[in-house]
Design a protein around this motif. Structure first.
Motif, short mmCIF file in Angstrom:
data_model
loop_
_atom_site.label_atom_id
_atom_site.label_comp_id
_atom_site.label_asym_id
_atom_site.label_seq_id
_atom_site.Cartn_x
_atom_site.Cartn_y
_atom_site.Cartn_z
N GLY A 215 -3.57 -5.62 -17.81
CA GLY A 215 -2.23 -5.91 -18.31
C GLY A 215 -1.15 -5.02 -17.76
O GLY A 215 -0.01 -5.04 -18.25
N ASP A 216 -1.47 -4.23 -16.73
CA ASP A 216 -0.49 -3.32 -16.14
C ASP A 216 -0.07 -3.84 -14.77
O ASP A 216 -0.90 -4.25 -13.97
CB ASP A 216 -1.09 -1.91 -15.98
CG ASP A 216 -1.41 -1.28 -17.32
OD1 ASP A 216 -0.59 -1.42 -18.25
OD2 ASP A 216 -2.48 -0.66 -17.45
N GLU A 217 1.23 -3.81 -14.50
CA GLU A 217 1.72 -4.15 -13.17
C GLU A 217 1.74 -2.88 -12.33
O GLU A 217 2.51 -1.97 -12.59
CB GLU A 217 3.13 -4.76 -13.24
CG GLU A 217 3.78 -5.00 -11.87
CD GLU A 217 2.85 -5.68 -10.87
OE1 GLU A 217 2.64 -5.12 -9.78
OE2 GLU A 217 2.32 -6.78 -11.20
N PRO A 218 0.89 -2.80 -11.30
CA PRO A 218 0.78 -1.55 -10.55
C PRO A 218 1.98 -1.22 -9.67
O PRO A 218 2.15 -0.06 -9.29
CB PRO A 218 -0.47 -1.77 -9.70
CG PRO A 218 -0.59 -3.26 -9.56
CD PRO A 218 -0.06 -3.83 -10.85
N GLY A 219 2.79 -2.23 -9.33
CA GLY A 219 3.93 -1.97 -8.46
C GLY A 219 3.58 -1.85 -7.00
O GLY A 219 4.45 -1.62 -6.16
N VAL A 220 2.30 -1.96 -6.67
CA VAL A 220 1.81 -1.93 -5.30
C VAL A 220 0.78 -3.03 -5.14
O VAL A 220 0.28 -3.58 -6.12
CB VAL A 220 1.17 -0.57 -4.94
CG1 VAL A 220 2.16 0.57 -5.06
CG2 VAL A 220 -0.07 -0.30 -5.78
N ARG A 221 0.47 -3.35 -3.89
CA ARG A 221 -0.65 -4.22 -3.60
C ARG A 221 -1.56 -3.51 -2.60
O ARG A 221 -1.08 -2.80 -1.71
CB ARG A 221 -0.20 -5.56 -3.00
CG ARG A 221 0.50 -6.48 -3.98
CD ARG A 221 -0.41 -6.95 -5.11
NE ARG A 221 0.28 -7.85 -6.01
CZ ARG A 221 1.02 -7.50 -7.05
NH1 ARG A 221 1.18 -6.21 -7.32
NH2 ARG A 221 1.60 -8.41 -7.81
#
Length: 401
Positions: A215-221
Motif C-alpha cells: 500500500g505504499d507508493e515508492p516514488g521510484v521504479r
C-alpha cells in the motif's frame, strides 16, 4: 482485539541484504522472532549470487553518503566475517587505470574522493602499473589496497544459519495486507498466510512491487539492467582486479577484470536494459514487466538523456568484437578467442520519475514496514552495515506500532 502473530518480523527477500537484516535483528534484539520469505529454492539466486564477488573499497561514492560510509565500513567487516567463518576471500587490491588523457582529471578526482572517504590510495605511473599488472597498459593509475574478493553466496548462506531466523524458500509473496493497529499479513503463492508485527521489504529486483503490495507508493521504479560477463580463457593475463576510470554520470563502473577466489577472471559487465526483472539473456521477455518499465516516464527520460552511452553498451552486447575492443583498452593482448561467455547478472536500479538514477542506498519507513528500495552494488560489500541500519529502523517501527 487480540492478534496472534506467527513471528515478530517478516523479511521479504533471501539475498544478502535480507539475510543480513535478519542476522542483525536477532543480535540487536535477542528473542525477536524473524521469518525470511524467499521465492527461490535457495539463498542469493539473483544480485547476490550473480556479481563479480568484489569487496569494494568505497572509493567511488560521495563522501557522507550511505554508500560511502557503509562500503568503507562494510569492506573491513566483510573481510573479518569471511575470516571468522572460513569463507573464501582475498584482499587483492585493485588498479583503476586511465588509458586516455581525458580520463586523467577524473582519476585525480577519485584520488581526492578516496582520501575524503578515508581510503588509502597510491598514484602510479606506467612503470608502476606494470609492477602490479605486467599485461595492463595505461597513462596513469591508482592502487586501492583495501579492495578484495569473496564468495557472497557462501556469506549469504552463513548469515541465514547464524541469524536463527526461519528461512522459507519457495515462498513468493503475492499479497500484503497491512493494518497499522494490527500488523501485517502476507500471503504466498501456495496460499500460506503469515502474520507479523512488522514487514521488511528486501525484495531487490521486486522491491518497488512489494512496496506497492503493502500500500505504499515508492516514488521510484526498478529498471533492470543486465550485466553481461565473459571469462578469460587465459586467466594468467591478470593478477588481480583492474578497472577503467568510470564516468561519474552513471552508476556503472565499466568493463573491468576481476580475478575471483577460484582463480578465474571475469570480464565485464556491460549494462543493457533487460526485458524482464530476471532477464539474464535477450531471450527472456516478460511482457507485463517490460510494459511496466516502458510505462514509467523515467525510463524514456534515461533513454533520451543517455542514448549515446546506451548505444555503445548495446553494441558491446551484440558484438563480441566490440566487447573485446573495450577490454583491449586495458589489456591489449586479449583476443576474441580469449573470451568465453559467463553467466550474466541483473542490476536492480531505482529510477525516479524524472529519469534520475538513484545514486545512493534508499531505505524508507512506513507504518509497520521498512522498504529497501535501492540496494545495487556495493550492497553486497556493505550488507552488514545495511542490515544493522534496516534492523534499527525496524525495531523503531515495532516500538512505535
Amino acid at each position: 482485539m487480540t492478534t496472534t502473530y506467527d513471528c515478530d518480523v517478516l523479511v521479504v527477500g533471501g539475498g544478502i541484504v535480507g539475510l543480513s537484516t535478519a542476522y542483525a535483528l536477532t543480535r540487536e534484539a535477542p528473542g525477536t522472532r524473524v521469518t525470511v520469505l524467499e521465492k527461490e529454492p535457495g539463498p542469493a539466486r539473483h544480485q547476490t549470487g550473480r556479481n563479480s564477488g568484489v569487496i569494494h573499497s568505497g572509493i567511488y561514492y560521495k563522501p557522507g553518503s550511505l554508500k560511502a560510509r557503509f562500503a568503507v565500513r562494510g569492506a573491513a567487516e566483510m573481510v573479518e566475517f569471511c575470516a571468522r567463518y572460513g569463507i573464501a576471500h582475498e584482499v587483492t587490491g585493485k588498479l583503476i587505470v586511465a588509458t586516455e588523457r581525458a580520463e586523467l582529471p577524473r582519476l585525480h578526482a577519485l584520488v581526492q574522493r578516496g582520501r575524503e572517504n578515508g581510503i588509502p590510495v597510491r598514484e602510479l605511473g606506467p612503470p608502476q602499473i606494470a609492477e602490479y599488472e605486467p599485461e595492463v597498459t595505461g597513462l596513469a593509475a591508482i592502487h586501492v589496497g583495501t579492495t578484495g574478493v569473496c564468495d557472497y553466496g557462501a556469506v549469504a548462506a552463513r548469515l541465514a544459519e547464524l541469524s536463527g531466523a526461519e528461512v522459507r524458500y519457495g515462498a513468493e509473496v503475492v499479497r500484503v495486507d497491512r493494518r497499522a493497529p494490527l500488523g501485517v499479513a502476507v500471503r504466498t503463492a501456495d496460499g500460506t498466510v503469515l502474520r507479523a508485527r512488522a514487514l521488511v521489504n528486501c525484495a531487490g529486483l521486486h522491491s518497488d512491487r512489494v512496496a506497492r503490495l503493502a500500500g505504499d507508493e515508492p516514488g521510484v521504479r526498478i529498471v533492470p539492467f543486465r550485466g553481461e560477463y565473459y571469462e578469460l580463457t587465459r586467466p594468467g593475463l591478470v593478477k588481480g582486479l583492474v578497472y577503467p576510470v568510470p564516468d561519474p554520470a552513471f552508476p556503472f563502473l565499466g568493463v573491468h577484470l576481476t580475478r575471483g577466489v577460484d582463480g578465474s577472471v571475469h570480464v565485464g559487465p556491460n549494462a543493457v536494459p533487460a526485458a524482464a526483472r530476471e532477464g539474464y539473456d535477450w531471450r527472456t521477455v516478460r511482457p507485463r514487466e517490460l510494459a511496466g518499465t516502458l510505462a514509467w516516464p523515467g525510463s524514456w527520460r534515461i533513454a533520451r538523456r543517455h542514448w549515446r552511452y546506451g548505444a555503445g553498451e548495446l553494441r558491446r552486447s551484440w558484438s563480441k568484437r566490440a566487447f573485446t575492443d573495450a577490454v583491449r583498452r586495458l589489456l591489449p593482448s586479449v583476443t576474441e578467442a580469449d573470451l568465453r561467455p559467463a553467466p550474466a547478472g541483473v542490476r536492480a536500479q531505482a529510477v525516479l520519475r524524472d529519469g534520475t538514477l538513484v545514486d545512493d542506498f534508499l531505505i524508507r519507513q512506513a507504518p509497520r514496514t521498512v522498504h529497501v528500495l535501492n540496494a545495487p552494488s556495493p550492497a553486497a560489500t556493505a550488507s552488514l552495515p545495511i542490515g544493522r541500519e534496516v534492523a534499527s529502523r525496524t525495531l523503531t517501527v515495532l516500538r512505535d506500532a
